[in-house]
Structures are given as structure tokens and as C-alpha cells.
Design an enzyme around this catalytic site. Structure first.
Site, PDB file in Angstrom:
ATOM      1  N   CYS A 136      -9.905 -45.914  85.340  1.00 46.29           N
ATOM      2  CA  CYS A 136     -10.205 -45.597  85.435  1.00 46.29           C
ATOM      3  C   CYS A 136     -11.573 -46.392  84.752  1.00 46.29           C
ATOM      4  CB  CYS A 136     -10.831 -44.389  85.061  1.00 46.29           C
ATOM      5  SG  CYS A 136     -12.279 -43.275  84.683  1.00 46.29           S
TER       6      CYS A 136
ATOM      7  N   HIS B  93     -12.094 -45.040  92.352  1.00 52.14           N
ATOM      8  CA  HIS B  93     -12.498 -44.432  93.738  1.00 52.14           C
ATOM      9  C   HIS B  93     -12.732 -45.399  94.572  1.00 52.14           C
ATOM     10  CE1 HIS B  93     -12.201 -40.972  91.093  1.00 52.14           C
ATOM     11  NE2 HIS B  93     -12.491 -40.290  92.156  1.00 52.14           N
TER      12      HIS B  93
ATOM     13  N   GLU C 243     -14.146 -37.597  96.792  1.00 54.97           N
ATOM     14  CA  GLU C 243     -13.616 -36.186  96.174  1.00 54.97           C
ATOM     15  C   GLU C 243     -13.554 -34.978  96.578  1.00 54.97           C
ATOM     16  OE1 GLU C 243     -13.004 -35.454  91.871  1.00 54.97           O
ATOM     17  OE2 GLU C 243     -12.205 -37.277  91.865  1.00 54.97           O
TER      18      GLU C 243
ATOM     19  N   CYS D 196     -15.024 -48.895  90.458  1.00 54.81           N
ATOM     20  CA  CYS D 196     -14.652 -47.552  90.535  1.00 54.81           C
ATOM     21  C   CYS D 196     -13.259 -47.477  91.284  1.00 54.81           C
ATOM     22  CB  CYS D 196     -15.706 -46.942  90.722  1.00 54.81           C
ATOM     23  SG  CYS D 196     -15.031 -44.688  90.407  1.00 54.81           S
TER      24      CYS D 196
ATOM     25  N   ASP E 291      -6.505 -41.431  84.700  1.00 61.15           N
ATOM     26  CA  ASP E 291      -7.961 -41.488  85.111  1.00 61.15           C
ATOM     27  C   ASP E 291      -8.953 -40.097  85.201  1.00 61.15           C
ATOM     28  OD1 ASP E 291     -10.057 -42.683  87.153  1.00 61.15           O
ATOM     29  OD2 ASP E 291      -9.046 -41.195  88.928  1.00 61.15           O
ATOM     30  N   SER E 292      -9.849 -40.491  85.554  1.00 57.64           N
ATOM     31  CA  SER E 292     -10.515 -38.936  84.967  1.00 57.64           C
ATOM     32  C   SER E 292      -9.755 -38.125  86.539  1.00 57.64           C
ATOM     33  CB  SER E 292     -11.759 -39.357  85.559  1.00 57.64           C
ATOM     34  OG  SER E 292     -12.212 -39.600  87.007  1.00 57.64           O
TER      35      SER E 292
HETATM   36  N1  DGL Z   1     -12.843 -43.521  88.851  1.00 64.84           N
HETATM   37  C1  DGL Z   1     -13.206 -43.426  87.888  1.00 64.84           C
HETATM   38  C2  DGL Z   1     -13.891 -45.053  87.770  1.00 64.84           C
HETATM   39  O1  DGL Z   1     -13.124 -46.168  87.883  1.00 64.84           O
HETATM   40  C3  DGL Z   1     -14.661 -42.596  87.514  1.00 64.84           C
HETATM   41  C4  DGL Z   1     -14.510 -40.895  88.465  1.00 64.84           C
HETATM   42  C5  DGL Z   1     -15.619 -40.526  87.851  1.00 64.84           C
HETATM   43  O2  DGL Z   1     -16.487 -40.915  87.923  1.00 64.84           O
HETATM   44  O3  DGL Z   1     -14.589 -39.632  86.790  1.00 64.84           O
HETATM   45  O4  DGL Z   1     -14.963 -45.191  86.897  1.00 64.84           O
END
Ligand code: DGL
Length: 274
Positions: A74, A195, A159, A193, A11-12
Site C-alpha cells: 500500500c 488499487h 472499491e 496506488c 493493504d488498507s
Molecule cells: N491501495 C492503497 C495505496 O496503494 C490506497 C488505498 C486507500 O486509500 O486506502 O495507496
């Protein structure tokens, strides 16, 4: 030398931990290697070219560590980098290796949750702009209408540990309202997403009752299980000692202090310089 290695989860930043958590609960026998590219997160506001370049570099790292199977946990990386990596780069990096994303497993089953054929997608700017969800859902469920809403403040709120704050209430309410204004008959909303499950309580609070709220941990885990069953040759390349290692491209102290919120347990990470 053994040709077995851990399953790579990418993931990012922290979001992929919500997926890893579910995968480990259901498939504890495998080894996993998690990488969060925190130093370059968020990806959601970056261009195709940049997300592709960063993701490819991380995938290469997983392969160098002995992973044969890597999951881009991600949506942004799945939307902007996965196809090119699968179609162009795997031929050079290793034809016996596989990279999977989170969009396909989700779009394959999303129709089973909707009776009104109106589905809402909440995601980063990058995922929304890529149009991946409307395009992929149309392949499996041509009757479904897809309505998207980008929530650019949600990842920064999460975050920065602000996901339980009054600020989070403001931005959650705003985007749910915007989404439902596009089509009042939406009966299923996907958190596209990884997150966003951290905002689940607030999302539920601001969403009218009766609307399904779907997150991807379970969906991706079920799909991985099925994939390993259908591909015994890949399953045979996954080592099984129940070991999990965490890497971040940014500060390990920061990672460890935030990661537990996503993973549900304390995490001890190592640093990767990219
Ligand atoms: N967790 C990432 C996703 O599922 C996005 C987070 C980011 O913007 O880096 O899209």
C-alpha cells in the site's frame, strides 16, 4: 517450535491483492498471509498519525501470527508509516523482523523507463501530500522531474465496483489530462496506488500512445525476489507450503465478493477484529 512463518502482505483494503497476485505467480513456494484493513479504509484521505497507528497495529498482528517479513503493499501506508515503523518500532517489536514497502523498489528503477526525464505519479491524496515519490526519486535519479496528480475518487470508484462505469471514464480522463497539462513531455506514468491496476483499461484509453504506464505488481515482486536472495537469513524464516490465507477487518462476504476482481481468482477470507 518452528521459527518459520508466512510472508505478510498488507493493504488498507483490496489493492494489495494486485501485488500478492503477481508475487504468488512468481514465488508460489512460500506461504502468504494477506490482511486488508477494509473496516478502516480508505487510508488515502487520513492523517499521518492515523495511518501510522492503523498500520502499526496490523504489523503487530502479522508478527503475532509468526510472520518475520511483512510487505506494506500500500503506497499510502508505505509513505506515511513505514519509516517510523522501521526506525522506531522494530527495535521493540523484534529486531529480527523486517517490514518493507512499495515506494523504494519503485523509485529505484523508475528512471530506467523514462527517456525525457519527466515522470508522472498518479496516487492518493495521502501519497501525494507526503511527497515521498519526488523525494525518493531524486535520490536515485536527480535529473528526473516528477509531476504528481492526486486522484481521490479512484479508490472509491474501484472499491464500489464502479471502475468500468461512465463515472470512471470521467474521473480517469480528468486526472490524466490534469497530469499531462503539468508537463507535456511526461513519457512514463506510475500508478502509485495498488488499487489502480483495476482501472488499467480506462487509463490506457485516455493516455496518449507512447507513454509508459507502470504498475507495481511486477516491480515489487522482482524486488522481493532479489531481497530474499540477498538476505538468506530472512529467506530461511519464510515457510514454504504454498499456502495462502486472507483476512479482512470488515465483512468477509464483502471481501470475498470484491477480492476476486483484484486477485483474479475466488478468495475465501476470515474476519479479524481489531
Ligand atoms: N491501495 C492503497 C495505496 O496503494 C490506497 C488505498 C486507500 O486509500 O486506502 O495507496
Amino acid at each position: 517450535m518452528s521459527n518459520k512463518g508466512p510472508i505478510g502482505i498488507f493493504d488498507s483494503g483490496y489493492g494489495g491483492l494486485t501485488v500478492l497476485k503477481e508475487i504468488v505467480e512468481q514465488l508460489p513456494q512460500y506461504d502468504y498471509l494477506y490482511l486488508g484493513d477494509n473496516a478502516r479504509a480508505p487510508y488515502g484521505t487520513r492523517s499521518f498519525e492515523t495511518v501510522y497507528r492503523y498500520t502499526l497495529e496490523c504489523v503487530q498482528w502479522f508478527f503475532d501470527q509468526g510472520c518475520s517479513l511483512v510487505i506494506l503493499a500500500c503506497n499510502t501506508a508505505s509513505a506515511k508509516a513505514l519509516r517510523t515503523i522501521q526506525q522506531n518500532d522494530l527495535a521493540k517489536l523484534g529486531t529480527d523482523k523486517r517490514v518493507l514497502g512499495v515506494i523504494r523498489p519503485t523509485t529505484e528503477i523508475i528512471g530506467s523507463f523514462s527517456e525525457t526525464n519527466a515522470v508522472g505519479i498518479l496516487a492518493t491524496n495521502g501519497t501525494v501530500q507526503s511527497n515521498s515519490y519526488p523525494i525518493e526519486i531524486a535520490k536515485f535519479y536527480p535529473k528526473i522531474k516528477v509531476y504528481q496528480e492526486a486522484c481521490p475518487m479512484w479508490v472509491p470508484l474501484i472499491e464500489n465496483n464502479e471502475y468500468q462505469s461512465a463515472g470512471a471514464d470521467y474521473f480517469v480522463q480528468k486526472h490524466i489530462k490534469n497530469l499531462l497539462a503539468k508537463a507535456p513531455n511526461i513519457d512514463s506514468i506510475l500508478l502509485a496506488c495498488t488499487h489502480y491496476p483495476l482501472l488499467m483499461n480506462k487509463i490506457k484509453q485516455w493516455t496518449p500512445q507512447g507513454i509508459n504506464i507502470l504498475s507495481q505488481g511486477k516491480i515489487v515482486t522482482d524486488s522481493l525476489k532479489e531481497y530474499l536472495h540477498r538476505h538468506p537469513e530472512m529467506e530461511a524464516k519464510c515457510s514454504k507450503n504454498g499456502a495462502i490465507a486472507f483476512f479482512t477487518t470488515d465483512s468477509t462476504e464483502d471481501f470475498d465478493s470484491h477480492a476476486a476482481n483484484f486477485y483474479g481468482k475466488p478468495v475465501k477470507s476470515r474476519h479479524l477484529a481489531l
